[in-house]
Design an enzyme around this catalytic site. Structure first.
Site, mmCIF file in Angstrom:
data_model
loop_
_atom_site.group_PDB
_atom_site.id
_atom_site.type_symbol
_atom_site.label_atom_id
_atom_site.label_comp_id
_atom_site.label_asym_id
_atom_site.label_seq_id
_atom_site.Cartn_x
_atom_site.Cartn_y
_atom_site.Cartn_z
ATOM 1 N N GLU A 84 44.978 117.121 60.817
ATOM 2 C CA GLU A 84 45.947 118.226 60.913
ATOM 3 C C GLU A 84 46.239 118.606 62.369
ATOM 4 O OE1 GLU A 84 46.509 118.805 57.614
ATOM 5 O OE2 GLU A 84 44.632 117.874 56.967
ATOM 6 N N GLN A 118 45.793 108.333 64.525
ATOM 7 C CA GLN A 118 46.083 109.589 63.814
ATOM 8 C C GLN A 118 46.755 110.587 64.737
ATOM 9 O OE1 GLN A 118 43.878 111.653 60.742
ATOM 10 N NE2 GLN A 118 42.104 110.481 61.373
#
Lengths: 324, 742
Positions: free
Chosen positions: B708, B641
């Protein structure tokens, strides 16, 4: 469905005959550009003439020079030992183009024949003289960051997208073509056209003529460099590119061949610059002045003014890299 | 059967993704790959103008084309009840649908708006027939130019002002600057394009295969739109080929597929092409920011003024927290912010990875970098000087905050000591060398979720929840939590998701899946253990007189605290109790301590790059991303990620820009040739470091969320490094070679 006929040609002669018989037919080899154009509705050939079975896949070196068959894939040409050692400029330019996957499919002949990547050419809802003559050029007053600074007309400011062709232009290549009336050789400089009032015509090929090979004469260049400046490090068209081949001895340029990409409707050969640097010793000042000469006469539009500065920088860098 | 291979998948190697093999071998079925009997194909016809009225649609050629079954457009489209709820007695709060109402009327509000759906027996025939539809418009002049209108008071809508103490106090600081920062539209371009297949059973039962980040959300919306009971809407989204926010809501194609399937009484599949992705599923809005920032000579911040404008559509307001970061990221006594949105004739934007802070941190973290040079203070030191120990507005503590640890880890790994303090002063192999850093931040938290656990006699545990896994590795992380809690091998635990028949799970977004679903999974595991203990007391003689608290659960075994010889594995317990399986469902609630704590994940990104001194070409050399994301549950997928976020940040900083020709109000690079996402050659080695300290206040999982913060801050770290290398400050993204020519 837009149906089309598909035929396989077994000789260059029969391919040309088939092409003439139906004006709305096209040759197909790797198809990396043509299939896109068909999918986008920019061209709709009634017949595709598959030339992949033709014996045009040889790369051969003779005392006169190098000959590359039209059906040699870009990746094969780029990796060919003779090309790499005797014509490194061509190998570098080939490897700067597209992506590995595309280079595997695209042929040398197809690379020469690829059409512009102007965004307006690809969007059938927008005016484009190259796609629909007489509708106007959307790029002149549109987004023209990628567009031409040399040799353009108000009818079309598109650029030729190829890297390989920039090297071929510099190296004085000749395009061998065959048609129903025989064969002929077209000097590279005369192969592609400037847009003028007929931007729909990219080349001076006659209907039915088929590229069979590209030949590059033997040369004395001992230095070469292909510089491509682009927005990402692979799979992007050139903002500007520069092909340089030099014959250097004892710090003196004995002869030079220089061409630019990303600046015109065809590979842009810099004859004046070549003449200017020939016979002079390598120096930073020489290259800076050469770059200024190269950009003389450039005409820019709203978004491509940077190309003058970048063009100069690229020429200086390419000459520096080639001569070092 | 190989007991390590209950599901016919090869055993785990280290941290492998549980669905990795299925994905790379093509076994995983993505939305558009589901084939159903009698399936027909819908293809959109889209507007080629940005504003106007459809005067005529010439459909004859398309209708007569081979294989065409129907063409649905505003004149023959069955009404969608939810678009304009007539009967508000059932739900007095019912409001008109705010998204684009597909085929609702003849108005064109953006270019690329779907205006008809051609349905044919094959996809290719539908594509061709769609190309035959001719449309005549009454054209009007669209307003699509953000730059021209960003201060246009007649169009702008206020989205909130904020003031802490003195307004515009930065102007009175000893060292100050005011600058503007611009980010163009960035389009959602996951590898898998959006697709929906809709199947009706009669008029009241609907099954939808949809690429989505939240099957429950799609279920709820379709139930509202088509006035169905939620239980009669089944949404399947088993595998998602990437999504960065475009799957957070249902777009026109979802409604169109459902409308067509109902009208034709046949399953309809609708797949968007790449060009349609640019005009239908949202994007990061165009934004302009102006930041005034001032500090004492020692570097203590005195005031920040942060203004922003971002675009929305003319039919729907979309706002995101662009200026919010300035309110809390650093300890600053005087802060005022102001945010407005600008409606344009473009489709509605949406959340895109790090929505709000990704844009806001480009402004704030660039401004801080600029300030650091004016102050002649190292950018890291400047941030440490102004570190917020408590939230500067609420004065509440953070649940956990290890930002200082991030600085320390990252500066070491990137070799920050080699950074030239004077821009443009360091060369390496003839290239200008620059180092940059920037901070990323995003809200952390935990929502409510339900999970089900089924423990079986064969020693396996099946977990279920109706969430989706758009790529972060949710299944893998949940398997890890389940196996750890139950003391089982990873291979014996399976997590099923992506089906609304499973217990309700959240929409995947905002970096909250691990904490939210993880907490529910932990609750399920606790409940399973409790039930096993009760079962042992009831059925096993040795446990008969014990209470549950007298029994411990160790690696699948129940052991009596008083007598270690009284032990039984749950598989034997189930057999001896004649239970084939033990099943429980548990619901966990959201993070409840918002009145006591502030919860954020933090990241610090470090970049080393080369800039060619003549041509201006940037070559990234090294990225180090450090995350304070709580406990790392699944290291490999967490790292992936972070790397993905770095790549997204490279795109934001250097390549991505959706370009519009305002004369036509039409995008000119809505394809992968002209819209540049980074390619491998653009991506340098990316080192990912985790502080890896649990946050047990937000949730028992210890996690804080990564999705994020992996991207937020990457772009300014790159442009800050560009300044360090060249002395050229990039305030408008993306940075391309023409801006850096020597």
């Amino acid at each position: 469905m837009i149906n089309f006929e598909y035929v396989k040609a077994n000789s260059a002669q029969s391919a040309s005959e088939a092409r003439i018989k139906n004006g709305a037919s096209q040759f197909i080899a790797g198809g990396t550009n043509l299939v896109d154009l068909m999918k986008k509705g920019i061209t709709a050939p009634e017949r595709l003439i598959d030339i992949n079975a033709l014996p045009l896949k040889e790369i051969s070196l003779t005392p006169k020079g190098l000959s590359i068959g039209a059906l040699v894939p870009n990746s094969v040409a780029a990796d060919h030992e003779t090309v790499k050692t005797k014509y490194p400029l061509l190998a570098m330019a080939l490897n700067a183009g597209a992506s590995a996957q595309l280079r595997n499919m695209a042929t040398v002949g197809g690379n020469i024949m690829q059409r512009t990547r102007c965004s307006y050419f690809y969007d059938t809802t927008m005016p484009c003289n190259k796609r629909n003559p007489g509708t106007g050029c959307s790029a002149v007053e549109g987004y023209n960051r990628m567009h031409a600074i040399f040799g353009a007309s108000e009818q079309c400011i598109a650029v030729h997208p190829s890297d390989m062709c920039v090297a071929l232009a510099a190296l004085n290549a000749t395009v061998q073509v065959s048609g129903t009336k025989g064969t002929r050789k077209i000097p590279f400089a005369d192969f592609h056209r400037l847009p003028a009032d007929t931007p729909q015509l990219d080349t001076n090929l006659q209907v039915g003529e088929l590229i069979t090979a590209v030949s590059i004469p033997a040369h004395s260049f001992n230095k070469a460099y292909y510089l491509k400046v682009r927005d990402r490090l692979s799979y992007a068209f050139a903002l500007v590119s520069v092909a340089v081949a030099l014959d250097v001895k004892d710090g003196m340029i004995r002869s030079a061949a220089i061409a630019m990409g990303g600046v015109a409707h065809k590979p842009w050969r810099l004859y004046e610059v070549e003449e200017f640097v020939t016979g002079k010793p390598i120096s930073k000042e020489l290259f800076t002045e050469a770059a200024s000469i190269a950009m003389t006469g450039a005409k820019t539009y709203t978004h491509n003014q940077y190309k003058i500065k970048l063009g100069k920088a690229a020429i200086i860098e390419a000459l520096t890299k080639a001569s070092s | 059967m190989d007991k390590n291979n209950l599901y016919n998948i090869p055993p785990f190697a280290d941290d492998d993704r549980v669905d990795g093999l299925a994905k790379v071998t093509g076994k995983a079925k993505f939305t558009a790959e589901h084939q159903l009997p009698g399936l027909v194909y819908g293809v959109f016809v889209c507007s080629t103008i940005a504003k106007g009225v459809i005067k005529n649609m010439y459909l004859a050629a398309a209708k007569n084309a081979a294989g065409v079954i129907d063409i649905i457009y505003y004149l023959n489209c069955p009404a969608v009840p939810g678009y304009k709820p007539a009967d508000r007695t059932k739900n007095p709060n019912a409001r008109d649908y705010t998204g684009h109402k597909v085929f609702f009327n003849n108005l064109v509000l953006s270019n690329g708006q779907p205006i008809a759906l051609v349905v044919a027996d094959t996809f290719e025939r539908a594509v061709h027939a769609a190309s035959l539809v001719r449309v005549e418009y009454d054209k009007e002049v669209p307003e699509t130019d953000f730059e021209k209108n960003k201060f246009n008071g007649k169009l702008l809508k206020n989205r909130g002002e904020f003031l802490r103490n003195e307004k515009d106090a930065w102007k009175n600081a000893a060292v100050k600057l005011e600058q503007e920062y611009t980010i163009p539209i960035e389009t959602h371009n996951p590898m898998e394009m959006h697709a929906t297949t809709a199947v009706w059973e009669g008029d009241n039962k609907l099954t939808v295969y949809d690429k989505s980040q939240g099957p429950k959300g799609v279920q709820g919306e379709l139930a509202r739109m088509f006035e169905l009971e939620e239980k009669n809407v089944k949404v399947i989204t088993e595998f998602v080929g990437g999504a960065f926010g475009s799957g957070l809501r249902s777009w026109p194609h979802v409604h169109a597929a459902v409308i067509a399937a109902r009208k034709l009484k046949r399953p309809v599949k609708l797949t968007l092409n790449r060009e349609q992705m640019f005009t239908m599923v949202g994007y990061r809005p165009y934004s302009w920011q102006k930041i005034g920032i001032g500090a004492s000579k020692e570097g203590k911040l005195y005031g920040i003024t942060h203004q922003a404008v971002s675009n929305t559509s003319v039919y729907e307001d979309f706002a995101e927290g662009i200026v919010n970061v300035s309110q809390f990221l650093y300890d600053c006594p005087n802060v005022n912010t102001d945010y407005k949105i600008l409606p344009l004739h473009i489709n509605t934007p949406t959340w895109m990875r790090g929505p709000g802070p990704a844009s806001g941190c480009f402004g704030l973290e660039s401004a801080l970098d600029e300030l650091s040079y004016q102050l002649n203070i190292d950018p890291i030191e400047l941030r440490i000087i102004n570190n917020a120990e408590v939230h500067p507005q609420s004065k509440l503590p953070w649940t956990t905050k290890y930002l200082k640890e991030c600085y320390a880890l990252g500066r070491e790994k990137i070799g920050w000591s080699n950074r030239p303090s004077v821009p443009g002063s360091l060369k390496e192999d003839g290239m200008l060398v620059g180092y940059g850093m920037a901070v990323g931040v995003f809200g952390a938290g935990r929502g409510g979720a339900t999970a089900k656990g089924i423990l079986k006699q064969d020693g396996s545990l099946l977990l279920q929840s109706a969430v989706s896994d758009m790529g972060p590795g949710t299944s893998t992380a949940m398997v890890k939590i389940g196996s750890e809690q139950m003391g089982l091998d990873d291979n014996k635990v399976r997590f099923e998701l992506g089906d609304t028949d499973f217990p309700s799970g959240p929409t995947q977004g905002g970096s909250g899946s691990a904490t939210t679903v993880g907490t529910a999974v932990m609750a399920v595991c606790d409940a399973l253990k409790q039930s096993l203990k009760e079962m042992a007391i009831e059925n096993i003689a040795a446990f008969k007189n014990l209470k549950p608290e007298d029994i411990s659960y160790e690696n699948g075994k129940l052991v009596a605290a008083t007598d270690a010889s009284a032990a039984i594995h749950f598989t034997d317990l189930l057999k001896q109790s004649s239970k084939p399986e033990l099943q429980v469902s548990k619901t966990s609630t959201g993070f409840a301590q918002r009145d006591k704590y502030v919860a954020n994940s933090f990241s610090v990104h470090f970049v080393k790059l080369h800039v060619h001194p003549v041509t201006g070409v940037i070559k990234l050399k090294h990225i180090v991303s450090v995350a304070d994301a709580g406990k790392i549950i699944s290291e490999k997928t967490a790292r992936s990620q972070m790397v993905g976020g770095a790549v997204g940040g490279i795109g934001m900083a250097m390549t991505e820009e959706t370009l519009m020709d305002h004369r036509y109000g039409r995008y000119i690079n809505s394809n992968f040739v002209d819209y540049h996402v980074p390619v491998h050659a653009d991506v340098p080695p990316v080192d990912v470091l985790f502080v890896n300290k649990p946050d047990n206040i937000i949730s028992p999982t210890g996690a804080k969320g990564i999705g994020e913060i992996a991207l937020v801050g990457v772009a300014p770290a790159i442009t800050n490094a560009v300044y360090n290398a060249t002395g050229k400050r990039i305030r408008q993204l993306p940075v391309t070679p023409d801006q850096l020519i020597g």
